[in-house]
Motif scaffolding. Structure first.
Motif, short mmCIF file in Angstrom:
data_model
loop_
_atom_site.label_atom_id
_atom_site.label_comp_id
_atom_site.label_asym_id
_atom_site.label_seq_id
_atom_site.Cartn_x
_atom_site.Cartn_y
_atom_site.Cartn_z
N UNK A 165 16.43 -7.02 -6.14
CA UNK A 165 15.12 -7.12 -6.80
C UNK A 165 15.14 -6.38 -8.13
N UNK A 166 15.77 -5.21 -8.17
CA UNK A 166 15.86 -4.45 -9.41
C UNK A 166 16.77 -5.16 -10.42
N UNK A 167 17.92 -5.59 -9.97
CA UNK A 167 18.87 -6.27 -10.86
C UNK A 167 18.25 -7.50 -11.50
N UNK A 168 17.62 -8.33 -10.69
CA UNK A 168 17.10 -9.61 -11.17
C UNK A 168 15.81 -9.46 -11.96
N UNK A 169 15.21 -8.27 -11.95
CA UNK A 169 14.03 -8.02 -12.78
C UNK A 169 14.40 -7.34 -14.09
N UNK A 170 15.71 -7.20 -14.36
CA UNK A 170 16.14 -6.65 -15.63
C UNK A 170 16.59 -5.21 -15.58
N UNK A 171 16.70 -4.63 -14.39
CA UNK A 171 17.16 -3.23 -14.27
C UNK A 171 18.64 -3.20 -13.87
N UNK A 174 12.93 -7.83 3.80
CA UNK A 174 12.56 -9.24 3.82
C UNK A 174 11.53 -9.55 2.74
N UNK A 175 10.55 -8.65 2.56
CA UNK A 175 9.53 -8.86 1.54
C UNK A 175 10.15 -8.84 0.14
N UNK A 176 11.05 -7.90 -0.09
CA UNK A 176 11.69 -7.80 -1.39
C UNK A 176 12.61 -8.99 -1.65
N UNK A 207 0.83 -1.20 0.00
CA UNK A 207 0.00 0.00 0.00
C UNK A 207 0.86 1.25 0.00
N UNK A 208 1.91 1.28 0.80
CA UNK A 208 2.79 2.44 0.86
C UNK A 208 3.46 2.71 -0.48
N UNK A 209 4.00 1.66 -1.11
CA UNK A 209 4.66 1.85 -2.41
C UNK A 209 3.66 2.31 -3.47
N UNK A 210 2.46 1.76 -3.42
CA UNK A 210 1.43 2.14 -4.37
C UNK A 210 1.12 3.64 -4.27
N UNK A 211 0.91 4.12 -3.05
CA UNK A 211 0.54 5.52 -2.87
C UNK A 211 1.70 6.46 -3.16
N UNK A 260 2.22 -7.64 -4.90
CA UNK A 260 2.45 -6.23 -5.21
C UNK A 260 3.58 -5.54 -4.46
N UNK A 261 4.08 -6.13 -3.39
CA UNK A 261 5.17 -5.46 -2.66
C UNK A 261 6.36 -5.22 -3.58
N UNK A 262 6.79 -6.25 -4.28
CA UNK A 262 7.90 -6.10 -5.20
C UNK A 262 7.52 -5.35 -6.47
N UNK A 263 6.35 -5.63 -7.00
CA UNK A 263 5.89 -5.00 -8.24
C UNK A 263 5.90 -3.48 -8.13
N UNK A 264 5.31 -2.97 -7.04
CA UNK A 264 5.21 -1.52 -6.92
C UNK A 264 6.52 -0.90 -6.47
N UNK A 265 7.33 -1.60 -5.71
CA UNK A 265 8.67 -1.09 -5.41
C UNK A 265 9.47 -0.92 -6.69
N UNK A 266 9.48 -1.94 -7.54
CA UNK A 266 10.26 -1.89 -8.77
C UNK A 266 9.76 -0.78 -9.68
N UNK A 267 8.45 -0.66 -9.85
CA UNK A 267 7.94 0.39 -10.75
C UNK A 267 8.09 1.78 -10.15
#
Length: 206
Positions: free
Chosen positions: A178-184, A128-130, A6-10, A99-106
């Motif tokens: 998380x960023x590196x392994x998602x292609x960033x 820990x979540x990431x 929720x925090x990352x989303x907002x 969504x924890x990782x999804x919204x952090x990455x975006x």
């Protein structure tokens, strides 16, 4: 929604409104308008999201995303901020996992496309979540590209190895991994040791 997702989303929604629809992102060819539309159709149009995994349906998914991107930007961002309760990826039972990782990455896709960014200080719970998400996505990505590697979380959360006799090690905080392994790879502050330079350039994300 649980706290981190929720925090990352907002925070992302606030940043999108502040920058407007035409700011760059780390997603090649996408502006903030495109990224916002992607997030909305991911949650509200499961038929579009399937196209990310099933190549024959990719064109249909892109048509749906482009139609969403053509809507007023403020409306699209409001839908990013307020997901539907029934969505397969944002209902209360799966929100943090999906969504924890999804919204952090975006969020970082937008932050790090501008000059002057620095990594954020994250809580141990956020790390820990990431890290949980990075392990799952990272193992899949490294197996797909067939690069044996050892991945080490520098805060002591753990490590994993993919493939036999890995000659390369990637080390960093959970968020950076998380960023590196998602292609960033180019925007992630990690250390790599070993001879396989492909890991810096190969496509690791979806």
């Amino acid at each position: 929604m649980t706290a981190f997702a929720k925090s990352e989303r907002h925070q992302l929604a606030d940043l999108l409104l502040r920058l407007g629809p035409d700011a760059p992102t780390l997603c090649a060819g996408w502006t903030t308008r495109d990224l916002a539309a992607h997030l909305v159709v991911r949650e509200r149009r499961p038929d579009s999201a399937i196209g990310m995994l099933v190549p024959p349906l990719r064109e249909r998914g892109e048509q749906i995303r482009l139609a969403k991107a053509a809507e007023p930007f403020e409306l699209v961002v409001d839908q990013v901020r307020n997901p539907p309760w029934w969505s397969p990826v944002s209902n209360p039972l799966v929100d943090e996992l999906a969504n924890a990782g999804e919204f952090f990455i975006h969020h970082e896709d937008v932050r790090r496309a501008a000059d002057g960014w620095e990594p954020r200080d994250l809580s141990r719970e956020q790390d820990a979540a990431l890290w949980r998400g990075a392990q799952f996505a990272g193992k899949m990505a490294l197996r797909r590209v067939k690069i044996p590697a050892r991945v080490v979380e520098s805060g002591g959360l753990g490590e994993f190895t993919v493939g036999p006799d890995p000659q390369v090690t990637v080390r960093g905080s959970a968020g950076e991994l998380a960023l590196f392994l998602s292609g960033r790879q180019g925007a992630a502050r990690v250390e790599t040791d070993g001879p396989d330079e492909r890991l810096r350039t190969v496509r690791l994300g979806l």
